[in-house]
Design an enzyme around this catalytic site. Structure first.
Site, PDB file in Angstrom:
ATOM      1  N   ASP A 131       5.265  25.958  -4.689  1.00 35.19           N
ATOM      2  CA  ASP A 131       6.010  27.214  -4.726  1.00 35.19           C
ATOM      3  C   ASP A 131       5.499  28.152  -3.629  1.00 35.19           C
ATOM      4  OD1 ASP A 131       7.702  28.831  -7.227  1.00 35.19           O
ATOM      5  OD2 ASP A 131       6.761  30.027  -5.646  1.00 35.19           O
ATOM      6  N   ASN A 181      13.397  28.224 -15.894  1.00 35.03           N
ATOM      7  CA  ASN A 181      14.112  29.462 -16.171  1.00 35.03           C
ATOM      8  C   ASN A 181      15.620  29.217 -16.116  1.00 35.03           C
ATOM      9  OD1 ASN A 181      11.774  31.103 -16.367  1.00 35.03           O
ATOM     10  ND2 ASN A 181      11.622  31.160 -14.134  1.00 35.03           N
ATOM     11  N   VAL A 194      16.727  31.074  -7.984  1.00 28.58           N
ATOM     12  CA  VAL A 194      17.304  29.996  -7.166  1.00 28.58           C
ATOM     13  C   VAL A 194      18.158  29.139  -8.093  1.00 28.58           C
ATOM     14  CG1 VAL A 194      16.864  28.033  -5.664  1.00 28.58           C
ATOM     15  CG2 VAL A 194      15.319  30.008  -5.604  1.00 28.58           C
ATOM     16  N   HIS A 236      15.045  23.741 -11.453  1.00 27.33           N
ATOM     17  CA  HIS A 236      13.709  23.355 -11.012  1.00 27.33           C
ATOM     18  C   HIS A 236      12.725  23.567 -12.149  1.00 27.33           C
ATOM     19  CE1 HIS A 236      14.689  27.513  -9.886  1.00 27.33           C
ATOM     20  NE2 HIS A 236      13.441  27.829 -10.210  1.00 27.33           N
ATOM     21  N   HIS A 252       9.062  24.514 -13.038  1.00 26.88           N
ATOM     22  CA  HIS A 252       7.809  25.070 -12.538  1.00 26.88           C
ATOM     23  C   HIS A 252       6.685  24.297 -13.219  1.00 26.88           C
ATOM     24  CE1 HIS A 252       9.358  28.982 -10.858  1.00 26.88           C
ATOM     25  NE2 HIS A 252      10.348  28.732 -11.707  1.00 26.88           N
TER      26      HIS A 252
HETATM   27  P1  DGP Z   1      13.001  30.924 -10.474  1.00 25.02           P
HETATM   28  O1  DGP Z   1      12.644  32.360 -10.697  1.00 25.02           O
HETATM   29  O2  DGP Z   1      12.714  30.105 -11.696  1.00 25.02           O
HETATM   30  O3  DGP Z   1      14.400  30.725  -9.948  1.00 25.02           O
HETATM   31  O4  DGP Z   1      11.972  30.410  -9.376  1.00 25.02           O
HETATM   32  C1  DGP Z   1      12.285  30.199  -8.040  1.00 25.02           C
HETATM   33  C2  DGP Z   1      10.994  29.884  -7.348  1.00 25.02           C
HETATM   34  O5  DGP Z   1      11.291  29.379  -6.058  1.00 25.02           O
HETATM   35  C3  DGP Z   1      10.095  31.090  -7.117  1.00 25.02           C
HETATM   36  O6  DGP Z   1       8.889  30.906  -7.859  1.00 25.02           O
HETATM   37  C4  DGP Z   1       9.827  31.127  -5.635  1.00 25.02           C
HETATM   38  C5  DGP Z   1      10.294  29.776  -5.171  1.00 25.02           C
HETATM   39  N1  DGP Z   1      10.894  29.774  -3.849  1.00 25.02           N
HETATM   40  C6  DGP Z   1      11.945  30.516  -3.434  1.00 25.02           C
HETATM   41  N2  DGP Z   1      12.246  30.240  -2.162  1.00 25.02           N
HETATM   42  C7  DGP Z   1      11.367  29.283  -1.762  1.00 25.02           C
HETATM   43  C8  DGP Z   1      11.178  28.574  -0.538  1.00 25.02           C
HETATM   44  O7  DGP Z   1      11.878  28.751   0.454  1.00 25.02           O
HETATM   45  N3  DGP Z   1      10.165  27.671  -0.506  1.00 25.02           N
HETATM   46  C9  DGP Z   1       9.369  27.421  -1.604  1.00 25.02           C
HETATM   47  N4  DGP Z   1       8.411  26.512  -1.452  1.00 25.02           N
HETATM   48  N5  DGP Z   1       9.527  28.066  -2.759  1.00 25.02           N
HETATM   49  C10 DGP Z   1      10.509  28.980  -2.849  1.00 25.02           C
END
Ligand code: DGP
Length: 121
Positions: free
Chosen positions: A30, A87, A96, A100, A102
Protein backbone atom coordinates in the site's frame (compact mmCIF):
# COMPACT_ATOMS: atom_id res chain seq x y z
CA UNK A 1 -16.91 -0.20 -14.65
CA UNK A 2 -14.43 2.59 -15.26
CA UNK A 3 -10.74 1.80 -14.97
CA UNK A 4 -9.02 2.48 -11.66
CA UNK A 5 -5.43 3.02 -10.64
CA UNK A 6 -5.24 -0.69 -9.80
CA UNK A 7 -5.80 -1.65 -13.44
CA UNK A 8 -2.86 0.59 -14.30
CA UNK A 9 -0.77 -1.26 -11.70
CA UNK A 10 -1.85 -4.64 -13.14
CA UNK A 11 -0.89 -3.43 -16.62
CA UNK A 12 2.43 -2.00 -15.36
CA UNK A 13 1.40 1.48 -16.51
CA UNK A 14 2.31 2.82 -13.08
CA UNK A 15 4.85 1.29 -10.67
CA UNK A 16 4.09 -0.61 -7.49
CA UNK A 17 6.08 -2.74 -5.07
CA UNK A 18 4.64 -6.08 -6.17
CA UNK A 19 5.07 -9.01 -3.77
CA UNK A 20 2.95 -11.67 -5.51
CA UNK A 21 1.43 -12.31 -8.90
CA UNK A 22 -0.44 -15.23 -10.40
CA UNK A 23 -3.04 -15.75 -13.13
CA UNK A 24 -5.87 -14.41 -11.00
CA UNK A 25 -4.37 -11.89 -8.62
CA UNK A 26 -1.73 -9.34 -7.77
CA UNK A 27 -0.44 -8.21 -4.37
CA UNK A 28 1.58 -5.08 -3.71
CA UNK A 29 2.49 -2.72 -0.87
CA UNK A 30 0.00 0.00 0.00
CA UNK A 31 1.26 3.48 -0.89
CA UNK A 32 0.05 4.79 2.49
CA UNK A 33 0.88 2.00 4.97
CA UNK A 34 -1.12 1.78 8.18
CA UNK A 35 1.11 -0.90 9.72
CA UNK A 36 4.72 -2.10 9.28
CA UNK A 37 3.37 -4.50 6.66
CA UNK A 38 0.42 -3.24 4.62
CA UNK A 39 -0.32 -5.18 1.45
CA UNK A 40 -3.18 -4.94 -1.01
CA UNK A 41 -4.34 -8.16 -2.66
CA UNK A 42 -6.48 -7.61 -5.74
CA UNK A 43 -8.10 -9.75 -8.41
CA UNK A 44 -6.92 -9.03 -11.94
CA UNK A 45 -10.59 -8.97 -12.88
CA UNK A 46 -11.93 -5.52 -12.01
CA UNK A 47 -14.86 -5.77 -9.59
CA UNK A 48 -15.89 -2.43 -8.13
CA UNK A 49 -17.13 -3.38 -4.66
CA UNK A 50 -18.15 -6.38 -2.59
CA UNK A 51 -21.69 -5.62 -3.78
CA UNK A 52 -20.62 -6.44 -7.33
CA UNK A 53 -19.26 -9.91 -6.53
CA UNK A 54 -21.26 -12.52 -8.45
CA UNK A 55 -21.77 -16.23 -7.88
CA UNK A 56 -19.16 -16.86 -10.53
CA UNK A 57 -16.60 -14.86 -8.55
CA UNK A 58 -16.78 -17.04 -5.44
CA UNK A 59 -13.66 -19.01 -6.23
CA UNK A 60 -11.78 -15.85 -7.18
CA UNK A 61 -12.64 -14.12 -3.90
CA UNK A 62 -11.60 -17.23 -1.98
CA UNK A 63 -8.35 -17.18 -3.91
CA UNK A 64 -7.57 -13.70 -2.56
CA UNK A 65 -7.75 -15.07 0.98
CA UNK A 66 -5.54 -18.00 0.03
CA UNK A 67 -2.97 -15.48 -1.29
CA UNK A 68 -3.21 -13.60 2.02
CA UNK A 69 -2.45 -16.76 3.98
CA UNK A 70 0.39 -17.69 1.63
CA UNK A 71 1.99 -14.24 1.93
CA UNK A 72 1.65 -14.34 5.72
CA UNK A 73 3.43 -17.67 5.76
CA UNK A 74 6.09 -16.74 3.20
CA UNK A 75 6.79 -13.35 4.80
CA UNK A 76 6.98 -14.84 8.29
CA UNK A 77 4.14 -13.23 10.22
CA UNK A 78 1.52 -15.99 10.05
CA UNK A 79 2.09 -17.08 13.63
CA UNK A 80 2.28 -13.53 15.07
CA UNK A 81 -1.08 -12.72 13.50
CA UNK A 82 -2.39 -10.18 11.07
CA UNK A 83 -5.60 -8.61 9.82
CA UNK A 84 -7.35 -8.97 6.46
CA UNK A 85 -10.09 -6.48 5.68
CA UNK A 86 -12.04 -5.29 2.64
CA UNK A 87 -13.80 -1.94 2.72
CA UNK A 88 -17.12 -1.58 0.88
CA UNK A 89 -18.55 1.78 -0.09
CA UNK A 90 -18.64 5.21 1.39
CA UNK A 91 -19.23 4.43 5.07
CA UNK A 92 -16.29 2.03 5.10
CA UNK A 93 -14.07 4.63 3.46
CA UNK A 94 -13.49 2.75 0.19
CA UNK A 95 -11.54 5.01 -2.14
CA UNK A 96 -10.46 2.69 -4.96
CA UNK A 97 -13.36 0.95 -6.67
CA UNK A 98 -11.57 -2.26 -7.57
CA UNK A 99 -11.96 -4.73 -4.71
CA UNK A 100 -8.87 -5.30 -2.62
CA UNK A 101 -7.98 -7.09 0.57
CA UNK A 102 -5.89 -5.04 2.96
CA UNK A 103 -3.40 -7.27 4.77
CA UNK A 104 -2.00 -5.55 7.86
CA UNK A 105 0.75 -7.03 10.00
CA UNK A 106 3.90 -6.37 11.98
CA UNK A 107 2.45 -4.93 15.20
CA UNK A 108 -0.47 -5.46 17.59
CA UNK A 109 -3.50 -4.00 15.83
CA UNK A 110 -6.20 -2.11 17.70
CA UNK A 111 -9.87 -3.05 17.70
CA UNK A 112 -12.20 -1.63 16.54
CA UNK A 113 -10.08 -0.75 13.51
CA UNK A 114 -11.57 2.67 12.90
CA UNK A 115 -12.09 6.13 14.22
CA UNK A 116 -15.39 7.82 13.49
CA UNK A 117 -15.06 10.11 10.50
CA UNK A 118 -18.33 11.92 11.14
CA UNK A 119 -19.49 13.41 14.39
CA UNK A 120 -23.00 12.61 15.57
CA UNK A 121 -25.36 15.60 15.15
P1 DGP B 1 -9.63 1.66 0.39
O1 DGP B 1 -9.82 2.82 1.31
O2 DGP B 1 -10.03 0.38 1.05
O3 DGP B 1 -10.28 1.86 -0.96
O4 DGP B 1 -8.06 1.55 0.18
C1 DGP B 1 -7.38 1.96 -0.96
C2 DGP B 1 -5.92 1.83 -0.66
O5 DGP B 1 -5.20 1.96 -1.87
C3 DGP B 1 -5.37 2.92 0.26
O6 DGP B 1 -4.92 2.31 1.47
C4 DGP B 1 -4.23 3.55 -0.49
C5 DGP B 1 -3.98 2.58 -1.62
N1 DGP B 1 -3.57 3.20 -2.86
C6 DGP B 1 -4.23 4.16 -3.55
N2 DGP B 1 -3.57 4.48 -4.67
C7 DGP B 1 -2.47 3.69 -4.69
C8 DGP B 1 -1.39 3.55 -5.62
O7 DGP B 1 -1.30 4.21 -6.65
N3 DGP B 1 -0.43 2.64 -5.30
C9 DGP B 1 -0.50 1.87 -4.16
N4 DGP B 1 0.50 1.01 -3.96
N5 DGP B 1 -1.50 1.98 -3.29
C10 DGP B 1 -2.47 2.87 -3.54
Amino acid sequence: MSETIFTKIINREIPADIVHEDDLSLAFRDINPQAPVHLLIIPKKPIATINDITEGDRELVGHLHWVAAKLASDMGFAEDGYRVVMNCGENAGQTVFHIHLHLLAGKPLGWPPYTDRMKQA
